[in-house]
Design an enzyme around this catalytic site. Structure first.
Site, PDB file in Angstrom:
ATOM      1  NE  ARG A  58      -4.280  -1.430   0.080  1.00 16.36           N
ATOM      2  CZ  ARG A  58      -5.399  -1.455   0.809  1.00 16.36           C
ATOM      3  NH1 ARG A  58      -5.604  -0.541   1.713  1.00 16.36           N
ATOM      4  NH2 ARG A  58      -6.299  -2.380   0.596  1.00 16.36           N
ATOM      5  NE  ARG A  70      -7.106   5.207   2.374  1.00 21.55           N
ATOM      6  CZ  ARG A  70      -7.905   4.311   2.942  1.00 21.55           C
ATOM      7  NH1 ARG A  70      -9.133   4.625   3.259  1.00 21.55           N
ATOM      8  NH2 ARG A  70      -7.450   3.104   3.207  1.00 21.55           N
ATOM      9  CG  ASP A  78      -8.945  -3.077  -4.509  1.00 20.05           C
ATOM     10  OD1 ASP A  78      -8.376  -2.494  -3.585  1.00 20.05           O
ATOM     11  OD2 ASP A  78      -9.732  -4.026  -4.322  1.00 20.05           O
TER      12      ASP A  78
END
Ligand code: CP3
Length: 343
Positions: free
Chosen positions: A24, A28, A74
């Site tokens: 990841r 974010r 994803d």
């Protein structure tokens, strides 16, 4: 060109300091990701926009110079490409239309590449834009983990809906897993054909199964994907990440044919050295919370991974994805500390 550092480890070498990337790593916690994400519309729109997917894949490489980039996409693009409705709701995670095992026959394998075309386009652009020394990873979700989301229609804490479905109707469940194996082979093969150097199979929910269910829904499908992929691309390098598998990691490594195995932060290093690292490369296993907390907690964690696993084949990573509350400055500190390490 000299061999990429991470590929050297996947090909059998021990390298110190080890190559590093982070699950990841595009996400974010990075302000530049949040900015691109807000331009894209929905999350799936970002995954299917080759220009923006390429941009967010490159952001952490520009910032930190990781040894590997991972395709921005994803695991749930596969159910989407098979014709299931998939949506990502802000703050809620993925929501799918729950699948009844009686409806597995309606999943359409023949048109997945049409829907996934923009992902392949992104793969090609990313390889073209990456520095030559950076390894490029493609990925898919493992059939078991993808099935858990398809059956429940959302993430759950224990994957009870999929576990019950598999126990009640093993033949119906096997049909679903088989469709996902076929889709995954086709999907990964295209990623490699378009420029990925290696691929990772994410089995985030491998840790909720007993041994016989693990054998049937984790080991067997993973082995089938590795074999199917190598029938198309004989030298294909594969990293498997059966999160939470604990002692079953030994069987996973012995039986699936993966070149490297991801280990979460709960794995004792002595076990990993004795049971896994002599057979495959290992990837991990810093607790992601150490990157959130930073300082001494981060430094000590990094040093322990390097001391515990650095003498063998190691790809430095976290034990699972970086969380959105991590400070980007801590990530820089982590990379610096690994790169400066001395034996
Ligand atoms: O690692 C990377 O940087 C590449 C991109 C990547 C994403 N998801 C982007 C993403 C990868 C490799 C994944 C894999 C994935 N997706 C897994 C397996 C690995 C894991 O972390 O366990 C799973 C189980 C999923 C399904 C999924 N996608 C969930 C459960 C969620 C919601 C939870 C969350 O973190 O928000 C997602 C959304 C998602 N996938 C985000 C990102 C960056 C966050 C959504 C957003 O930006 O709005």
């Amino acid at each position: 060109m000299t061999e990429r550092k991470m590929m050297a480890v996947l090909n059998g070498a021990s390298v110190f300091p080890p190559p590093i990337w982070v699950m990841r790593q595009a996400g974010r916690y990075l302000p530049e990701y949040r900015a691109t994400r807000s331009q894209a519309g929905g999350f799936l729109d970002l995954c299917y926009n080759p220009g923006l997917a390429c941009e967010v894949t490159l952001q952490p490489i520009r910032r930190y110079g990781f040894d590997a980039a991972i395709l921005f996409s994803d695991i749930l693009v596969i159910p989407d490409a098979l014709g299931r409705k998939v949506a990502f709701q802000e703050g809620e995670g993925p929501v799918l239309e729950p699948l009844d095992l009686d409806r597995v026959g309606a999943l359409d394998l023949t048109r997945i590449h049409e829907r996934l075309g923009p992902v392949y386009e992104a793969v090609e652009r990313i390889r073209g834009a990456l520095p030559p020394e950076t390894t490029f990873l493609g990925f898919c979700g493992a059939p078991w983990t993808v099935a858990t989301y398809m059956i429940a229609g959302r993430g759950t804490s224990d994957q009870g809906p999929a576990r019950k479905a598999a126990l009640r109707d093993p033949d119906g469940f096997a049909k679903l897993i088989d469709v996902l194996v076929q889709a995954s082979i086709a999907y990964l093969a295209r990623q490699i054909a378009r420029g990925a150097d290696a691929v990772q199979i994410f089995d985030t929910w491998a840790g909720v199964l007993d041994e016989s269910e693990f054998e049937r829904w984790v080991i067997a499908p993973t082995k089938a994907i590795v074999a199917g992929l190598r029938a198309i691309h004989p030298g294909a390098r594969v990293i498997g990440f059966p999160k939470g598998a604990q002692a079953l990691l030994a069987r996973y490594v012995a039986e699936t044919g993966v070149d490297a195995v991801g280990i979460d932060w709960t794995m004792p290093h002595a076990f990993v050295r004795a049971e896994l690292q002599d057979k495959v490369a290992v990837q991990g296993n810093l607790d992601p919370m150490r990157v959130v907390v930073g300082g001494r907690a981060l430094d000590e964690g990094v040093d322990r991974v390097l001391e515990g696993l650095g003498a063998g084949r190691l790809i430095f990573n976290l034990g699972h994805g970086i969380t959105p509350d991590a400070d980007p400055a801590n990530m820089a500190r982590l990379v610096e500390r690994v790169r400066a390490a001395k034996r």
